[in-house]
Design an enzyme around this catalytic site. Structure first.
Site, PDB file in Angstrom:
ATOM      1  N   ASP A   1       0.908  -1.053   0.096  1.00  0.00           N
ATOM      2  CA  ASP A   1      -0.144  -0.147  -0.070  1.00  0.00           C
ATOM      3  C   ASP A   1       0.839   1.134   0.264  1.00  0.00           C
ATOM      4  O   ASP A   1       1.575   0.681   0.934  1.00  0.00           O
ATOM      5  CB  ASP A   1      -1.460  -0.146   1.151  1.00  0.00           C
ATOM      6  CG  ASP A   1      -1.615   1.160   1.017  1.00  0.00           C
ATOM      7  OD1 ASP A   1      -1.552   1.977   1.072  1.00  0.00           O
ATOM      8  OD2 ASP A   1      -3.314   0.759   1.297  1.00  0.00           O
TER       9      ASP A   1
ATOM     10  N   HIS B   1     -10.388  -5.485  -2.693  1.00  0.00           N
ATOM     11  CA  HIS B   1      -8.740  -5.997  -2.308  1.00  0.00           C
ATOM     12  C   HIS B   1      -9.378  -6.265  -0.799  1.00  0.00           C
ATOM     13  O   HIS B   1     -10.183  -5.809  -0.313  1.00  0.00           O
ATOM     14  CB  HIS B   1      -7.827  -4.703  -2.635  1.00  0.00           C
ATOM     15  CG  HIS B   1      -8.678  -3.461  -1.772  1.00  0.00           C
ATOM     16  ND1 HIS B   1      -9.621  -2.555  -2.827  1.00  0.00           N
ATOM     17  CD2 HIS B   1      -8.495  -2.665  -0.982  1.00  0.00           C
ATOM     18  CE1 HIS B   1      -9.991  -1.263  -2.347  1.00  0.00           C
ATOM     19  NE2 HIS B   1      -9.159  -1.221  -0.958  1.00  0.00           N
TER      20      HIS B   1
HETATM   21  P1  AMP Z   1      -9.720   1.389   0.536  1.00  0.00           P
HETATM   22  O1  AMP Z   1     -10.271   2.716   1.020  1.00  0.00           O
HETATM   23  O2  AMP Z   1     -10.186   0.099   0.843  1.00  0.00           O
HETATM   24  O3  AMP Z   1     -10.262   1.261  -1.315  1.00  0.00           O
HETATM   25  O4  AMP Z   1      -8.764   1.494  -0.347  1.00  0.00           O
HETATM   26  C1  AMP Z   1      -7.237   1.718  -0.315  1.00  0.00           C
HETATM   27  C2  AMP Z   1      -6.410   1.971  -0.749  1.00  0.00           C
HETATM   28  O5  AMP Z   1      -5.144   1.582  -1.557  1.00  0.00           O
HETATM   29  C3  AMP Z   1      -5.461   2.781   0.231  1.00  0.00           C
HETATM   30  O6  AMP Z   1      -5.211   2.071   1.545  1.00  0.00           O
HETATM   31  C4  AMP Z   1      -4.504   3.342  -0.545  1.00  0.00           C
HETATM   32  O7  AMP Z   1      -3.403   3.916   0.091  1.00  0.00           O
HETATM   33  C5  AMP Z   1      -4.589   2.626  -1.036  1.00  0.00           C
HETATM   34  N1  AMP Z   1      -3.706   2.759  -2.491  1.00  0.00           N
HETATM   35  C6  AMP Z   1      -4.193   3.377  -3.422  1.00  0.00           C
HETATM   36  N2  AMP Z   1      -3.737   3.873  -4.806  1.00  0.00           N
HETATM   37  C7  AMP Z   1      -2.422   3.369  -4.625  1.00  0.00           C
HETATM   38  C8  AMP Z   1      -1.056   3.158  -5.442  1.00  0.00           C
HETATM   39  N3  AMP Z   1      -1.359   3.129  -6.497  1.00  0.00           N
HETATM   40  N4  AMP Z   1      -0.742   1.561  -5.434  1.00  0.00           N
HETATM   41  C9  AMP Z   1      -0.161   0.963  -3.975  1.00  0.00           C
HETATM   42  N5  AMP Z   1      -1.788   1.304  -3.230  1.00  0.00           N
HETATM   43  C10 AMP Z   1      -2.352   2.517  -3.153  1.00  0.00           C
END
Ligand code: AMP
Length: 145
Positions: free
Chosen positions: A35, A104
């Site tokens: 993340d 995810h």
């Molecule tokens: P959610 O709020 O459950 O949809 O979580 C999305 C997660 O994805 C968050 O913890 C973000 O920090 C993470 N995130 C967003 N963009 C990316 C990216 N490009 N690569 C890795 N993690 C990401």
């Protein structure tokens, strides 16, 4: 709750190789990467390859593969970081905190002496994330995954 899948979401782009990620694990049905705004050191995401917004439109096969991969990667995170606990999280819908509309699972190490950082708030340095990924990859190798 939005279940209309958009292929333009960031994780779809990562799955198609159009955007980079710091990958720790991949199998036929899932990929796992760091993340970029970790709530704790070692925060890893397990992402089914299936085009599903949330748990409700993921197939049973996808759900089975996701939980097996999550267990596998969480074991490696535990071995690599020795946290006091590990939270597994999965959010459905913006009201539940979902910010990326592709299913995810969060693997979040928990430490007794550290408060959790904000959700999707502060970017971590890529080199720090790569160091964390190397530890998880080594632990996965150790467990034969
Ligand atoms: P959610 O709020 O459950 O949809 O979580 C999305 C997660 O994805 C968050 O913890 C973000 O920090 C993470 N995130 C967003 N963009 C990316 C990216 N490009 N690569 C890795 N993690 C990401």
């Amino acid at each position: 709750m939005d279940t209309q899948y958009s292929p333009n979401n960031i994780f779809a782009k990562i799955l198609r190789g159009e955007m980079p990620c710091i990958k720790v694990y991949e199998d036929d049905d899932t990929i796992a990467f760091m993340d970029i705004m970790p709530q704790a050191d070692g925060h890893t995401l397990v992402v089914p390859k299936e085009a599903a917004v949330n748990l409700f439109d993921l197939s049973e096969r996808g759900a089975q593969a996701a939980i097996v991969a999550t267990q596998r990667v969480a074991r490696a995170v535990r071995a690599a970081f020795s946290p006091d606990g590990i939270s597994i999280g999965q959010f459905n819908g913006a009201a539940a905190g979902q910010t990326v509309p592709h299913i995810h699972f969060h693997i979040v190490p928990r430490y007794n002496d550290q408060a959790l950082r904000g959700h999707a708030r502060d970017m971590q340095e890529p080199d720090v994330l790569k160091g964390h990924a190397e530890r998880i990859i080594a632990a996965l190798r150790e467990q034969g995954a």
